[in-house]
Design an enzyme around this catalytic site. Structure first.
Site, PDB file in Angstrom:
ATOM      1  N   ASP A 198       0.886  -1.163   0.000  1.00 53.48           N
ATOM      2  CA  ASP A 198       0.000   0.000   0.000  1.00 53.48           C
ATOM      3  C   ASP A 198       0.926   1.217   0.000  1.00 53.48           C
ATOM      4  O   ASP A 198       1.422   1.623   1.043  1.00 53.48           O
ATOM      5  CB  ASP A 198      -0.892  -0.017   1.235  1.00 53.48           C
ATOM      6  CG  ASP A 198      -1.850   1.159   1.260  1.00 53.48           C
ATOM      7  OD1 ASP A 198      -2.375   1.530   0.191  1.00 53.48           O
ATOM      8  OD2 ASP A 198      -2.083   1.707   2.355  1.00 53.48           O
TER       9      ASP A 198
ATOM     10  N   GLU B 167      -1.061  -1.246  -4.899  1.00 52.46           N
ATOM     11  CA  GLU B 167      -2.291  -0.490  -5.136  1.00 52.46           C
ATOM     12  C   GLU B 167      -2.073   0.470  -6.297  1.00 52.46           C
ATOM     13  O   GLU B 167      -1.092   1.217  -6.326  1.00 52.46           O
ATOM     14  CB  GLU B 167      -2.700   0.294  -3.893  1.00 52.46           C
ATOM     15  CG  GLU B 167      -4.026   1.025  -4.066  1.00 52.46           C
ATOM     16  CD  GLU B 167      -4.440   1.747  -2.810  1.00 52.46           C
ATOM     17  OE1 GLU B 167      -4.181   2.964  -2.724  1.00 52.46           O
ATOM     18  OE2 GLU B 167      -5.030   1.090  -1.926  1.00 52.46           O
TER      19      GLU B 167
ATOM     20  N   ASP C 121      -2.749   1.221   6.908  1.00 53.52           N
ATOM     21  CA  ASP C 121      -1.904   0.961   5.731  1.00 53.52           C
ATOM     22  C   ASP C 121      -1.427  -0.497   5.719  1.00 53.52           C
ATOM     23  O   ASP C 121      -1.315  -1.115   4.667  1.00 53.52           O
ATOM     24  CB  ASP C 121      -0.679   1.891   5.723  1.00 53.52           C
ATOM     25  CG  ASP C 121      -1.065   3.336   5.901  1.00 53.52           C
ATOM     26  OD1 ASP C 121      -1.367   3.993   4.889  1.00 53.52           O
ATOM     27  OD2 ASP C 121      -1.077   3.795   7.056  1.00 53.52           O
TER      28      ASP C 121
END
Length: 192
Positions: free
Chosen positions: A7, A68, A141
């Site tokens: 992330d 991501e 996160d």
């Protein structure tokens, strides 16, 4: 299949490693955050993210890296930092020959919770349940990184079948030229 989920972020880059196959219980092998100080020079922050990710790659030796996909936000400064951290993750994996998959936030949320509009608490709760953890990983996160890895494990078999089907179709279908049909029509009716 062992997947490192990333992330991306400059201040907090979530990382999580999940192992398993679709349809079977998954196992978390590690979760954490690579942090950089907000007041540090951009170059030093990117190097710190790279070094942190390299340590995770060395320790866990994933077969895939799921990152991501950066999407447009209202805060351009945040988007730039996310995109830069994302590029570092892609670079680290590619340098080692590890395949990289990009998943949008809504794809990840839908895969893990069933809704592409789930909030962070819902994602954290489902990650906790799916990986049989005692508590949701913190910060968010870290949970998001695990969700990325889970999403990839679940989506990869279908994506691979789709890619194989497209490749097989392309191999069977002869290439066509947009001029060929016109040329054939123009020659009809002519006698030599």
């Amino acid at each position: 299949m062992r997947v490192l989920g990333v992330d991306p972020g400059l201040t907090r880059c979530g990382v999580g490693v999940v192992e398993g196959v679709a349809g079977r219980p998954l196992t978390m092998l590690g979760v954490g955050v690579v942090r950089t100080p907000a007041d540090a020079d951009l170059g030093h922050r990117l190097v710190a993210v790279e070094q942190g990710l390299e340590q995770w790659l060395d320790e866990h030796r994933p077969e895939f890296v799921a990152v991501e996909r950066v999407f447009s936000q209202h805060n351009v400064r945040t988007v730039m930092g996310t995109a830069q951290a994302s590029a570092v993750a892609i670079l680290c994996a590619s340098r080692r020959g590890i395949p990289v998959a990009l998943h949008t936030p809504s794809e990840v949320k839908a895969a893990v919770t069933g809704s592409g509009r789930a909030d962070k608490a819902q994602v954290g709760a489902m990650v906790t349940r799916l990986l049989r953890l005692d508590a949701p990983p913190r910060p968010a996160d870290a949970a998001d990184a695990l969700a990325l890895a889970i999403c990839h494990i679940w989506r990869a078999p279908a994506q691979n079948r789709l890619q194989q089907a497209v490749a097989a179709h392309a191999a069977r279908t002869p290439p066509t030229s947009s001029r060929a049909p016109a040329a054939r029509h123009a020659s009809k009716g002519r006698t030599a």
